[in-house]
Design an enzyme around this catalytic site. Structure first.
Site, PDB file in Angstrom:
ATOM      1  N   LYS A  25       0.853  -1.191   0.000  1.00 10.77           N
ATOM      2  CA  LYS A  25       0.000   0.000   0.000  1.00 10.77           C
ATOM      3  C   LYS A  25       0.892   1.246   0.000  1.00 10.77           C
ATOM      4  O   LYS A  25       1.896   1.279   0.723  1.00 10.77           O
ATOM      5  CB  LYS A  25      -0.903  -0.019   1.239  1.00 10.77           C
ATOM      6  CG  LYS A  25      -1.925   1.119   1.286  1.00 10.77           C
ATOM      7  CD  LYS A  25      -2.846   1.009   2.511  1.00 10.77           C
ATOM      8  CE  LYS A  25      -3.928   2.084   2.496  1.00 10.77           C
ATOM      9  NZ  LYS A  25      -4.847   2.022   3.639  1.00 10.77           N
ATOM     10  N   SER A  66      -9.953   2.221   2.452  1.00  7.78           N
ATOM     11  CA  SER A  66      -9.008   2.896   1.590  1.00  7.78           C
ATOM     12  C   SER A  66      -8.001   1.971   0.921  1.00  7.78           C
ATOM     13  O   SER A  66      -7.397   2.359  -0.080  1.00  7.78           O
ATOM     14  CB  SER A  66      -8.238   3.934   2.406  1.00  7.78           C
ATOM     15  OG  SER A  66      -7.401   3.322   3.358  1.00  7.78           O
ATOM     16  N   SER A  99     -10.383   0.102   6.757  1.00  6.25           N
ATOM     17  CA  SER A  99      -9.731   0.135   5.447  1.00  6.25           C
ATOM     18  C   SER A  99      -9.041  -1.144   4.995  1.00  6.25           C
ATOM     19  O   SER A  99      -8.651  -1.244   3.834  1.00  6.25           O
ATOM     20  CB  SER A  99      -8.716   1.272   5.391  1.00  6.25           C
ATOM     21  OG  SER A  99      -9.382   2.468   5.096  1.00  6.25           O
TER      22      SER A  99
HETATM   23  N1  GLN Z   1     -13.674   4.649   5.520  1.00 14.18           N
HETATM   24  C1  GLN Z   1     -13.107   5.123   6.729  1.00 14.18           C
HETATM   25  C2  GLN Z   1     -12.716   6.584   6.569  1.00 14.18           C
HETATM   26  O1  GLN Z   1     -12.960   7.102   5.538  1.00 14.18           O
HETATM   27  C3  GLN Z   1     -11.946   4.274   7.153  1.00 14.18           C
HETATM   28  C4  GLN Z   1     -10.654   4.631   6.517  1.00 14.18           C
HETATM   29  C5  GLN Z   1      -9.498   3.825   7.023  1.00 14.18           C
HETATM   30  O2  GLN Z   1      -9.656   2.827   7.731  1.00 14.18           O
HETATM   31  N2  GLN Z   1      -8.305   4.279   6.701  1.00 14.18           N
HETATM   32  O3  GLN Z   1     -12.186   7.187   7.439  1.00 14.18           O
END
Ligand code: GLN
Length: 484
Positions: free
Chosen positions: A78, A155, A179
């Site tokens: 990532k 994400s 995410s």
């Molecule tokens: N969807 C969540 C957010 O937008 C989680 C994002 C994440 O875990 N990095 O914050």
């Protein structure tokens, strides 16, 4: 034989050991898949030379009998993990030409164990989002898409899509509010968010420091265990990493779940939860029950506050963490007549819309006058959410819930694009776990009527990833999910 890229990490390691194929052949197979799969837009940078060089070394180590734990396994990383000498961008224009002079601890451990880097994977900018549409490199396409292009989740959407399409043997992800788990669910793969403190955050660009955790994303439960074995462990460079022994997570795979208490939280079945997801949940509980586990109804009464609390605390921490991208300390500078113009120009040009929104919300809830009303209150409710889990784990050993209230949706879905709250609502089943710092896994349990993967989540006690792995393995064996 199947294609080499169909093999799990466990199978690939066996094949490499028995000289059925070489690490170079395995790596080339993945590089071919990456080329074929470019339309998915999962990689933001491919590093074939680095992967092939590592494969050469791996082949030597196999020949000389000095192979390490993940020798010759090609991974995708990532783009939030700093990789020494390899461009790392967080998928943000503000830092899109950053070449880190150091390596994150998690990737260092993986490479020290013989894994290699195929390239860097797309994600929502600074990990803010749940659809991978917030990447400055454009959206990633879910490999399960048919006539319409679907999101891979986010994400860690690039990671999930790459694992799903056989473009890497496994990938790293990070999880601040879901995410790792939600994209795993959308792409029909397995992802594990470990207990807060299990993996070092050193060298991972920070989003919300009290919530961020790195974890593995893989083709199955065993692969996640193999990867986490290497990724986890105390690191003196991260004061929040925990000095705790890391067990061999593969040891529990195949152990029975006789007498294990599986908690089903009433609050995770809101009105309007789709029948399909509800039924998949029942199916998962029935599988564990058939193996001798006991199903217990539990309550997590503060669940309804989890989203508002998360969407106060995460932006608050983000606004502070992202202050460093000012064109002076970090970030691509856009000049201005004064220093404050320079800041404004730099940050206006560099950050995307969602990141700006979070910074605005974060600075607002931290500002004098609102700090007590929002931030302090949110921290208090965070404690109540943690206590809910504490109470629940007096009655059960592991909690079973769906990972997401929806399956993969269309790229550009209007209802999401026009109202960010709709996007935030999708995180309802995942954010509590981060607020409480607990380990949780998502694994595919079946397909929806329109042929899209459905993910189930298992939540464990702090530092009890083993029970999560054990129960997950049983579910996986009986669910009969066919990988893409
Ligand atoms: N969807 C969540 C957010 O937008 C989680 C994002 C994440 O875990 N990095 O914050």
């Amino acid at each position: 034989m199947n294609e080499l890229t169909d093999l799990t990490i466990a199978e690939a390691l066996a094949g490499l050991k028995n000289k059925k194929f070489s690490a170079t052949e395995l790596t080339k197979a993945y590089l071919n898949k990456m080329e074929e799969g470019r339309r998915f837009n999962a990689y933001v940078l491919e590093t074939p030379e680095i992967a092939l060089k590592a494969a050469e070394k791996a082949d030597k180590n196999y020949a000389s009998g000095t192979a390490r734990l993940l020798e010759g396994i090609p991974l995708g990383i990532k783009d939030l993990f700093c990789t020494k000498g390899i461009r790392t961008t967080a998928c943000s224009h503000i830092i899109d030409n950053f070449i880190p002079p150091y390596e994150s601890t998690v990737t260092q451990r993986l490479f020290d164990a013989g894994a290699s880097c195929l390239g860097k994977l797309s994600m929502d900018e600074f990990a803010m989002g749940g659809s991978n549409e917030n990447s400055c490199f454009g959206p990633v396409i879910n490999p399960w898409s048919k006539d319409k292009n679907l999101v891979p989740g986010g994400s860690s959407g690039g990671s999930a899509a790459a694992v799903c399409a056989g473009m890497c043997a496994g990938a790293t992800g990070t999880d601040t509010g879901g995410s790792i788990r939600q994209p795993a669910a959308f792409c029909g793969i397995t992802g594990m968010k470990p207990t807060y403190g299990r993996c070092s955050r050193y060298g991972i660009m920070a989003f919300a420091s009290s919530l961020d955790q790195a974890g593995p994303m893989g083709k199955d439960v065993r692969d996640c265990a193999l990867l986490l074995n290497v990724m986890a462990g105390y690191d003196e460079k991260d004061s929040t990493s925990v000095r705790k022994e890391v067990p061999d997570f593969t040891k529990v795979l195949g152990q029975n779940v006789q007498g294990l208490k599986i908690g089903i939280p009433a609050e995770y079945r809101p009105d309007g939860l789709s029948k399909e997801i509800s039924e998949a949940w029942d199916k998962a509980a029935a599988i564990l029950k058939a193996h001798g586990a006991e199903i217990v109804n539990i309550s997590l009464p503060h669940t309804k506050y989890a989203l508002p609390v998360y969407y106060i605390i995460a932006p608050a921490e983000a606004s502070s963490n992202l202050a460093r991208y000012d064109g002076v300390r970090y970030g691509n500078r856009v000049e201005g007549a004064s220093i404050s113009d320079l800041y404004v120009n730099t940050r206006s040009a560099g950050f995307g819309k969602e990141v700006k929104r979070r910074i605005m919300v974060g600075t607002y809830v931290l500002s004098a006058g609102y700090y007590d009303a929002y931030y302090v209150k949110a921290q208090k409710v965070r404690r109540l959410i943690q206590n809910d889990f504490k109470e629940a784990f007096k009655l059960c050993d592991v909690i079973l819930t769906p990972t997401s209230p929806v399956t993969a949706f269309q790229i550009g879905d209007k209802s999401m694009a026009e109202n960010p709250i709709n996007m935030y609502l999708n995180d309802i089943f995942t954010v509590s776990v981060n607020l409480a710092g607990l380990p949780a896994m998502s694994l595919p349990i079946g397909l929806s009527s329109d042929g899209l993967p459905l993910g189930m989540q298992l939540i464990g006690r702090a530092f009890d990833e083993e029970t999560v792995f054990k129960a997950g393995y049983v579910l996986e064996q009986d669910a009969g999910f066919k990988r893409k």
